[in-house]
Design an enzyme around this catalytic site. Sequence first.
Site, short mmCIF file in Angstrom:
data_model
loop_
_atom_site.label_atom_id
_atom_site.label_comp_id
_atom_site.label_asym_id
_atom_site.label_seq_id
_atom_site.Cartn_x
_atom_site.Cartn_y
_atom_site.Cartn_z
N LYS A 493 -10.96 75.09 -21.77
CA LYS A 493 -9.91 75.35 -20.77
C LYS A 493 -9.04 74.11 -20.61
O LYS A 493 -9.40 73.03 -21.07
CB LYS A 493 -10.57 75.73 -19.44
CG LYS A 493 -11.46 74.63 -18.88
CD LYS A 493 -12.27 75.12 -17.68
CE LYS A 493 -13.12 74.00 -17.12
NZ LYS A 493 -14.07 74.46 -16.11
N ARG A 591 -16.50 79.13 -4.44
CA ARG A 591 -15.19 79.21 -5.11
C ARG A 591 -15.05 80.67 -5.52
O ARG A 591 -14.79 81.50 -4.67
CB ARG A 591 -15.19 78.24 -6.30
CG ARG A 591 -13.85 78.02 -6.92
CD ARG A 591 -13.84 76.84 -7.89
NE ARG A 591 -14.65 77.09 -9.10
CZ ARG A 591 -14.71 76.26 -10.13
NH1 ARG A 591 -14.04 75.12 -10.10
NH2 ARG A 591 -15.44 76.54 -11.18
N TYR A 717 10.51 48.75 -9.81
CA TYR A 717 11.07 49.43 -8.63
C TYR A 717 10.43 48.96 -7.33
O TYR A 717 9.23 48.69 -7.28
CB TYR A 717 10.78 50.94 -8.72
CG TYR A 717 11.68 51.69 -9.67
CD1 TYR A 717 13.07 51.72 -9.48
CD2 TYR A 717 11.13 52.41 -10.73
CE1 TYR A 717 13.87 52.45 -10.36
CE2 TYR A 717 11.94 53.13 -11.60
CZ TYR A 717 13.31 53.14 -11.40
OH TYR A 717 14.09 53.85 -12.25
N MET A 766 8.82 56.27 -14.48
CA MET A 766 8.65 57.62 -15.01
C MET A 766 8.19 57.61 -16.47
O MET A 766 7.23 58.29 -16.84
CB MET A 766 9.97 58.40 -14.89
CG MET A 766 9.81 59.86 -15.27
SD MET A 766 11.38 60.72 -15.29
CE MET A 766 11.70 60.93 -13.56
C1 LIG Z 1 -15.27 73.83 -16.17
C2 LIG Z 1 -16.48 74.61 -15.97
C3 LIG Z 1 -17.67 74.21 -16.57
C4 LIG Z 1 -17.85 72.94 -17.33
O1 LIG Z 1 -18.07 71.87 -16.47
P1 LIG Z 1 -18.31 70.39 -16.98
O2 LIG Z 1 -18.64 69.63 -15.78
O3 LIG Z 1 -17.02 69.97 -17.60
O4 LIG Z 1 -19.39 70.47 -17.97
C5 LIG Z 1 -18.76 75.06 -16.46
N1 LIG Z 1 -18.67 76.21 -15.75
C6 LIG Z 1 -17.54 76.60 -15.15
C7 LIG Z 1 -17.53 77.87 -14.39
C8 LIG Z 1 -16.40 75.82 -15.22
O5 LIG Z 1 -15.29 76.19 -14.61
#
Ligand SMILES: *Cc1c(COP(=O)(O)O)cnc(C)c1O
Length: 822
Positions: A493, A591, A717, A766
Amino acid sequence: MQYSIQEIGTILGVPVNKEGSDKISILLTDSRKLALPAETLFFALETKNNDAHIFIGELYEKGVRNFVVSKTFPEWADFGDANFLKVKNSLSALQKIAAYHRKRFNIPVIGITGSNGKTIVKEWLYQILEKDYNIVRSPRSYNSQIGVPLSVWQLDDDSQLGIFEAGISQPEEMGKLEPVIRPTIGVLTKIGEAHQENFVSLQQKIMEKLELFVNCDVFIFDEDNHLVAECVDQMVLSQKTFTWSRKSRDAHLYISAVKKKGEKTVINYSFLDFDDSFTIPFTDEASIENAISCLAVALYLHISPTGISSRMAILEPVAMRLDVRKGKENCIIINDTYNSDINSIKIALDFQQQRKVDRHLKKTLILSDILQAGIPPGSLYKKVAGMIEQSGVERVIGIGRDITTHQDLFSTPEKSFYLTTDQFISSGEWKNFDHELILLKGARRYHFEQIGALIEERIHETLLEVDLDAVVHNFNFYKSRLLSDIKLVCMVKANGYGAGAVEIAKTLQYHRCDYLAVAVAEEGIQLRKEGISLPLIVLNPEVNGFEELFNADLEPEVYNFRILEAFIKESERRGITDYPIHLKIDTGMHRLGFLPEQIPDMLSVLKKQKGLKVISVFSHLSASESWHFDDFTHRQMEIFRKAAEEIEQAFNYPVYKHILNSAGMERFSDTKWDMTRLGIGLYGISASGLPGLKNVCTLKTTILQIKHISSNETIGYGRKEKLERDARIATIRFGYADGLDRQFGNRKGKVLINGQYAPIVGNVCMDLCMVDVTGIKAEEGDTVILFGENLSVIELAESIGTIPYEILTSVSPRVKRIYIKE
Ligand SMILES: *Cc1c(COP(=O)(O)O)cnc(C)c1O
């Protein structure tokens, strides 16, 4: 060289079940690299992670008839015309055959080990000695338990000298490699901390390495390393030692002076009764040390001092890696400037094949003359043409006199030949590259970098360099910590945590990862377009993206009733049954996910439909990296275990259960699940501080300008930073739009220039920022490292109160990613 299968049976002391005259010339351990089935003996290796017995059916289909196995399966009863040589351990069998093969050659063999410099010393010895001997050497850094036997297997009747390297990462490995290499000349290169984690002490590691030398005629080492000298004293070594030293005249070879002059180093030495000197075109300490090791070997082999100095003067750097870059016109360029010999061509072609998951790309090879002594050009190019044909290359461009002379041997659909690189460039043929996967494979003297420059996309000097070997190492590192039947889901991801999802996914697909996961459907669709066929989980699917999700065979995480019902409806509308989904349970992270008390209702919805099939049920830990919260983590796992059982009982098929992320795998590897989800650890970062991972990403840019600024002046800056002394200030090409957090300004952050740290001064701009290089070796154009091996993302994150994930994923898409592989 060939052995009959009967002979191999005799070597291994096992019966050969089928009569016949099969001749074996290829020992195969990786089923993906099958070339000539009739002459292949396949070794079904079993490692902690993989069991190659599962590939036997497929190899049989392709014509392989000879196998070394450590177990048998009933379904092989149909393979009546195949030989199964059953042994206790297939790897030991491979080593045994190679050791037998080695014994037939009464030639000098150089065995090299050490922590650093093995491959360089091997390659330089080759460069120095190739005029005097017909040499067989390990391809690239094939120095493992498998790589060494495969290297030694290349010895044949023409061989006059072998040069092989051996690498170990665990105790007792060297004892197995020694009979395979059986060096007559032993060389120990620099000893350092690499691969230390499996040894109790540096001393233990050295003692282990010295095992390679127990049967040598001579053993060459640097006696200034006292620990090594002590270990040598303790070993009962039967052979002579040949020591070198920069301090002691008592050593066999005394290095009396080392002087750096511009880009070169002059090395003076005394040996026996003469003094001499030579120059090498390098100035770094590692090169100097490696050159001295080579000098010692050359002296031992009676190469004349003039011969030594003329060959040392033209030593070439050893390109250890292949790199993959984006080309113009949708091409991808694989650049391999490693010495062009026949083995390295094979390896590069395999790599090209591995990258060709995207079917739209034509496979093109640009190949120079092959500089390989000992084989007549006619048979050399015949072999090469055969290899190229087998690997399915569609277009060959040959550059050089020899390859042009033998152009008739090549039978690719498209081919063209040029005498020189310049001729190819002026022909303009390169202008018509389009959608091609181009492998550039040229000996250094052909200067293929000129071709690279024409066909690569404009190079920005800001790069995120991604080490694919490190990704594989980390992947295997976690895999080896798991019980063998646990499946790994790798997280790609957020564009592979910033590293680039496509190349990471291709690499993982090749290395047989089980599952991938992305955050949103678009990411999955992109991977599918690039030829990724692994099962793919979409963690945060949206009702809007359904169409594409189904079309691309992406497997959604289902986290609430709204998504569940929408998916059921869509699957029914499409008339699909058993579409794979993954159920998310909220066990305390709060979550996404169903709460445990919602499970009965969820199950009754699921049971009433046929469109979806639950592949897995999972949950996410909120604080797996922190021992403060271990009680909470255990409670989450307990809640999850109960929920998963409840869900599984509702179905008449098994459902995978998973809850561990990277830190979870590090800290709770004793808990048993069917799958785990590997994220940040794959990218080289251990949240719990576990040693043994390799750095994956290095962020680099360059210095644009350097100037002297007086005390009391302000930088940047807002006039935030007032200099307290005169300073040398460098402006570098990296700013917050590239992903550098503004919090790093005003000396909170630092960068690495030529091995030294330089603080970031003033506010980050930037596209630029300024660093203080007072007292540091730095010139305009020098490389600046923003993070990497010696400037860890973990440390950077801590210094501004964030987490490594944010630093990695903040690197802007405008920063070019390049991928390297050994
Ligand atoms: C990103 C994610 C992981 C991986 O977590 P790491 O700490 O990077 O190993 C595992 N499970 C879910 C649901 C995630 O969103």
